[in-house]
Design a protein around this motif. Sequence first.
Motif, PDB file in Angstrom:
ATOM      1  N   GLY A  61       3.816  -2.189   3.762  1.00 33.11           N
ATOM      2  CA  GLY A  61       3.422  -0.903   3.495  1.00 33.11           C
ATOM      3  C   GLY A  61       3.825   0.247   4.622  1.00 33.11           C
ATOM      4  N   ALA A  62       4.385  -0.266   5.915  1.00 34.32           N
ATOM      5  CA  ALA A  62       4.632   0.642   6.796  1.00 34.32           C
ATOM      6  C   ALA A  62       5.615  -0.037   7.798  1.00 34.32           C
ATOM      7  CB  ALA A  62       3.424   0.953   7.833  1.00 34.32           C
ATOM      8  N   ALA A  63       6.148   0.669   8.783  1.00 27.83           N
ATOM      9  CA  ALA A  63       7.203   0.107   9.399  1.00 27.83           C
ATOM     10  C   ALA A  63       6.729  -0.555  10.514  1.00 27.83           C
ATOM     11  CB  ALA A  63       8.218   1.441  10.188  1.00 27.83           C
ATOM     12  N   SER A  64       5.492  -0.633  10.944  1.00 29.98           N
ATOM     13  CA  SER A  64       4.951  -1.447  11.783  1.00 29.98           C
ATOM     14  C   SER A  64       3.348  -2.092  11.497  1.00 29.98           C
ATOM     15  CB  SER A  64       4.823  -0.658  13.269  1.00 29.98           C
ATOM     16  OG  SER A  64       3.771   0.273  12.870  1.00 29.98           O
ATOM     17  N   ALA A  65       3.426  -3.052  12.234  1.00 27.99           N
ATOM     18  CA  ALA A  65       2.052  -4.064  11.783  1.00 27.99           C
ATOM     19  C   ALA A  65       0.884  -3.358  12.429  1.00 27.99           C
ATOM     20  CB  ALA A  65       2.366  -5.440  12.329  1.00 27.99           C
ATOM     21  N   ASP A  66       0.375  -2.448  11.565  1.00 31.78           N
ATOM     22  CA  ASP A  66      -0.926  -1.925  11.974  1.00 31.78           C
ATOM     23  C   ASP A  66      -2.238  -2.202  11.256  1.00 31.78           C
ATOM     24  OD1 ASP A  66      -0.010  -0.361  14.131  1.00 31.78           O
ATOM     25  OD2 ASP A  66       0.966   1.131  12.697  1.00 31.78           O
ATOM     26  N   PRO A  67      -3.292  -2.386  11.437  1.00 34.64           N
ATOM     27  CA  PRO A  67      -4.429  -2.654  10.655  1.00 34.64           C
ATOM     28  C   PRO A  67      -4.329  -2.099   9.274  1.00 34.64           C
ATOM     29  CG  PRO A  67      -5.216  -2.417  12.813  1.00 34.64           C
ATOM     30  CD  PRO A  67      -3.716  -1.977  13.001  1.00 34.64           C
ATOM     31  N   GLY A  68      -4.650  -2.703   8.184  1.00 37.27           N
ATOM     32  CA  GLY A  68      -4.540  -2.155   6.929  1.00 37.27           C
ATOM     33  C   GLY A  68      -3.225  -2.299   6.071  1.00 37.27           C
ATOM     34  N   VAL A  69      -2.182  -2.498   6.934  1.00 39.44           N
ATOM     35  CA  VAL A  69      -0.796  -2.685   6.154  1.00 39.44           C
ATOM     36  C   VAL A  69      -0.826  -3.752   5.370  1.00 39.44           C
ATOM     37  CG1 VAL A  69       1.569  -2.779   6.751  1.00 39.44           C
ATOM     38  CG2 VAL A  69       0.128  -0.978   7.992  1.00 39.44           C
ATOM     39  N   PRO A  70      -0.308  -3.530   4.026  1.00 40.85           N
ATOM     40  CA  PRO A  70       0.002  -4.736   3.264  1.00 40.85           C
ATOM     41  C   PRO A  70       1.262  -5.289   3.386  1.00 40.85           C
ATOM     42  CG  PRO A  70       0.001  -2.687   1.872  1.00 40.85           C
ATOM     43  CD  PRO A  70      -0.390  -2.316   3.372  1.00 40.85           C
ATOM     44  N   VAL A  71       1.330  -6.395   3.525  1.00 38.94           N
ATOM     45  CA  VAL A  71       2.749  -7.202   3.678  1.00 38.94           C
ATOM     46  C   VAL A  71       2.924  -8.336   2.549  1.00 38.94           C
ATOM     47  CG1 VAL A  71       3.764  -8.424   5.695  1.00 38.94           C
ATOM     48  CG2 VAL A  71       2.314  -6.848   6.147  1.00 38.94           C
ATOM     49  N   GLU A  72       4.053  -8.407   2.241  1.00 35.30           N
ATOM     50  CA  GLU A  72       4.328  -9.458   1.290  1.00 35.30           C
ATOM     51  C   GLU A  72       5.378 -10.345   1.927  1.00 35.30           C
ATOM     52  OE1 GLU A  72       4.230  -9.674  -3.324  1.00 35.30           O
ATOM     53  OE2 GLU A  72       6.170  -9.810  -2.806  1.00 35.30           O
ATOM     54  N   ALA A  73       5.250 -11.310   2.276  1.00 37.47           N
ATOM     55  CA  ALA A  73       6.144 -12.396   2.624  1.00 37.47           C
ATOM     56  C   ALA A  73       6.813 -13.062   1.465  1.00 37.47           C
ATOM     57  CB  ALA A  73       5.894 -13.368   3.825  1.00 37.47           C
ATOM     58  N   GLY A  74       8.327 -13.249   1.468  1.00 39.92           N
ATOM     59  CA  GLY A  74       8.848 -14.138   0.447  1.00 39.92           C
ATOM     60  C   GLY A  74       9.627 -15.218   1.262  1.00 39.92           C
ATOM     61  N   LEU A  75       9.227 -16.335   0.639  1.00 41.13           N
ATOM     62  CA  LEU A  75       9.922 -17.728   1.226  1.00 41.13           C
ATOM     63  C   LEU A  75      10.553 -18.390  -0.016  1.00 41.13           C
ATOM     64  CD1 LEU A  75       7.146 -19.088   3.534  1.00 41.13           C
ATOM     65  CD2 LEU A  75       9.361 -17.806   4.477  1.00 41.13           C
ATOM     66  N   GLY A  76      11.737 -18.930   0.476  1.00 40.53           N
ATOM     67  CA  GLY A  76      12.446 -19.451  -0.516  1.00 40.53           C
ATOM     68  C   GLY A  76      13.850 -18.702  -1.050  1.00 40.53           C
ATOM     69  N   ILE A  77      14.526 -19.305  -2.309  1.00 40.93           N
ATOM     70  CA  ILE A  77      15.641 -18.705  -2.896  1.00 40.93           C
ATOM     71  C   ILE A  77      15.279 -18.673  -4.338  1.00 40.93           C
ATOM     72  CG2 ILE A  77      17.877 -18.917  -3.184  1.00 40.93           C
ATOM     73  CD1 ILE A  77      17.991 -20.634  -0.555  1.00 40.93           C
ATOM     74  N   GLY A  78      15.920 -17.521  -4.921  1.00 38.09           N
ATOM     75  CA  GLY A  78      15.746 -17.183  -6.236  1.00 38.09           C
ATOM     76  C   GLY A  78      14.530 -17.628  -6.796  1.00 38.09           C
ATOM     77  N   PRO A  79      14.589 -18.496  -8.222  1.00 45.29           N
ATOM     78  CA  PRO A  79      13.190 -18.466  -8.765  1.00 45.29           C
ATOM     79  C   PRO A  79      12.386 -19.683  -7.956  1.00 45.29           C
ATOM     80  CG  PRO A  79      15.119 -19.901  -9.658  1.00 45.29           C
ATOM     81  CD  PRO A  79      15.826 -18.908  -8.682  1.00 45.29           C
ATOM     82  N   LEU A  80      12.819 -20.206  -6.645  1.00 44.97           N
ATOM     83  CA  LEU A  80      12.008 -20.785  -6.020  1.00 44.97           C
ATOM     84  C   LEU A  80      11.386 -20.229  -4.760  1.00 44.97           C
ATOM     85  CD1 LEU A  80      14.312 -24.092  -5.604  1.00 44.97           C
ATOM     86  CD2 LEU A  80      12.191 -23.722  -7.355  1.00 44.97           C
ATOM     87  N   ARG A  81      11.581 -18.672  -5.036  1.00 47.33           N
ATOM     88  CA  ARG A  81      10.926 -17.936  -3.874  1.00 47.33           C
ATOM     89  C   ARG A  81       9.470 -18.006  -4.182  1.00 47.33           C
ATOM     90  NH1 ARG A  81      12.749 -14.726  -0.321  1.00 47.33           N
ATOM     91  NH2 ARG A  81      14.911 -14.664  -1.398  1.00 47.33           N
ATOM     92  N   VAL A  82       8.514 -18.191  -3.075  1.00 50.17           N
ATOM     93  CA  VAL A  82       7.082 -17.977  -3.169  1.00 50.17           C
ATOM     94  C   VAL A  82       6.810 -16.727  -2.519  1.00 50.17           C
ATOM     95  CG1 VAL A  82       4.869 -18.942  -2.506  1.00 50.17           C
ATOM     96  CG2 VAL A  82       6.859 -20.406  -3.044  1.00 50.17           C
ATOM     97  N   ALA A  83       6.243 -15.938  -3.111  1.00 52.70           N
ATOM     98  CA  ALA A  83       5.278 -14.568  -2.568  1.00 52.70           C
ATOM     99  C   ALA A  83       4.024 -14.869  -1.919  1.00 52.70           C
ATOM    100  CB  ALA A  83       5.409 -13.479  -3.686  1.00 52.70           C
ATOM    101  N   ALA A  84       3.990 -14.188  -0.747  1.00 59.48           N
ATOM    102  CA  ALA A  84       2.717 -14.634  -0.009  1.00 59.48           C
ATOM    103  C   ALA A  84       2.139 -13.283   0.509  1.00 59.48           C
ATOM    104  CB  ALA A  84       3.226 -15.416   1.213  1.00 59.48           C
ATOM    105  N   PRO A  85       1.332 -12.709  -0.463  1.00 60.70           N
ATOM    106  CA  PRO A  85       0.470 -11.225  -0.179  1.00 60.70           C
ATOM    107  C   PRO A  85      -0.427 -11.566   1.166  1.00 60.70           C
ATOM    108  CG  PRO A  85      -0.248 -12.103  -2.224  1.00 60.70           C
ATOM    109  CD  PRO A  85       0.741 -13.136  -1.672  1.00 60.70           C
ATOM    110  N   CYS A  86      -0.344 -10.554   1.962  1.00 65.16           N
ATOM    111  CA  CYS A  86      -1.187 -10.562   3.045  1.00 65.16           C
ATOM    112  C   CYS A  86      -1.511  -9.001   3.470  1.00 65.16           C
ATOM    113  CB  CYS A  86      -0.789 -11.121   4.472  1.00 65.16           C
ATOM    114  SG  CYS A  86       0.174 -12.835   4.172  1.00 65.16           S
ATOM    115  N   ARG A  87      -2.539  -8.880   4.506  1.00 66.88           N
ATOM    116  CA  ARG A  87      -2.639  -7.540   5.070  1.00 66.88           C
ATOM    117  C   ARG A  87      -3.047  -7.755   6.345  1.00 66.88           C
ATOM    118  NH1 ARG A  87      -6.847  -5.612   2.095  1.00 66.88           N
ATOM    119  NH2 ARG A  87      -8.574  -6.502   3.169  1.00 66.88           N
ATOM    120  N   VAL A  88      -2.636  -6.618   7.305  1.00 71.05           N
ATOM    121  CA  VAL A  88      -2.607  -6.879   8.761  1.00 71.05           C
ATOM    122  C   VAL A  88      -4.287  -6.642   9.191  1.00 71.05           C
ATOM    123  CG1 VAL A  88      -2.083  -5.817  10.908  1.00 71.05           C
ATOM    124  CG2 VAL A  88      -0.178  -6.273   9.052  1.00 71.05           C
TER     125      VAL A  88
END
Length: 176
Positions: A61-88
Motif C-alpha cells: 500500500g506504500a513504497a516503503s514499509a512503514d507501520p500500518g502499510v498493507p502488504v500482500e506477498a504472493g508465493l508460487g506460480i499461476g494457480p498454485l500462487r498463494v496470497a499472504a496478506p499482512c500489515r507492517v
Amino acid sequence: MTAALSYPEHGATQHGPLPAGYHHLRVEVLVGHGREVLEKAGEAITTFRMHRAAGVRIRAGAASADPGVPVEAGLGIGPLRVAAPCRVVWSTYDSDRIGFGYGTLDGHPERGEESFVAELRPDGSVWFTVTAFSLPARWYTRLAGPLVPVFQRAYARHCGRTLRRLVGPSTSTPCS
C-alpha cells in the motif's frame, strides 16, 4: 476499516521475547561490512526490493514499509500462487539497525509475525536477520506440518543470499 491482525502479540519480533506456543525462527546471514552496506541493505529491505528480487510478488500500500502499510506477498506460480496478506506493524530506521516487521491478516497461510532487519555490529559487519513466530492457519499449512518451518528457514536464507547479492560481493557464509 483496517483488517485486524490474526494474532495478539503485535510487535514481538521487534523487542522480544517471542511468544510461547508458536514455532520460532531466527536466521542470520552476513551480508557485508560498513555503513554503506547497511544503508543499501536497509533500503532494499524497507522498499520490498529484497523480497521482489527473491522471487516474491509483493503488492504494498506504500513504497516503503512503514507501520500500518498493507502488504500482500504472493508465493508460487499461476494457480498454485498463494496470497499472504499482512500489515507492517513496526519499522526502524536507526543508525545501526534498519528494517521492519509485518503481521498476518486473515487469509494468510500462517498466523504470526515476521521481521527483516539489517544491523551494523560494532566490528563493522552487517547482518541480515529474519525473526518470526508462527502457527499454521490454513488446512494446507496444517497438513504440511513439520515441513512449514523447514520451508520458512530455507526462505529466510534465500532472502539473505538475495540481499547479499543486492548490496555487493561478500565471502561470508550464512549462520543461524
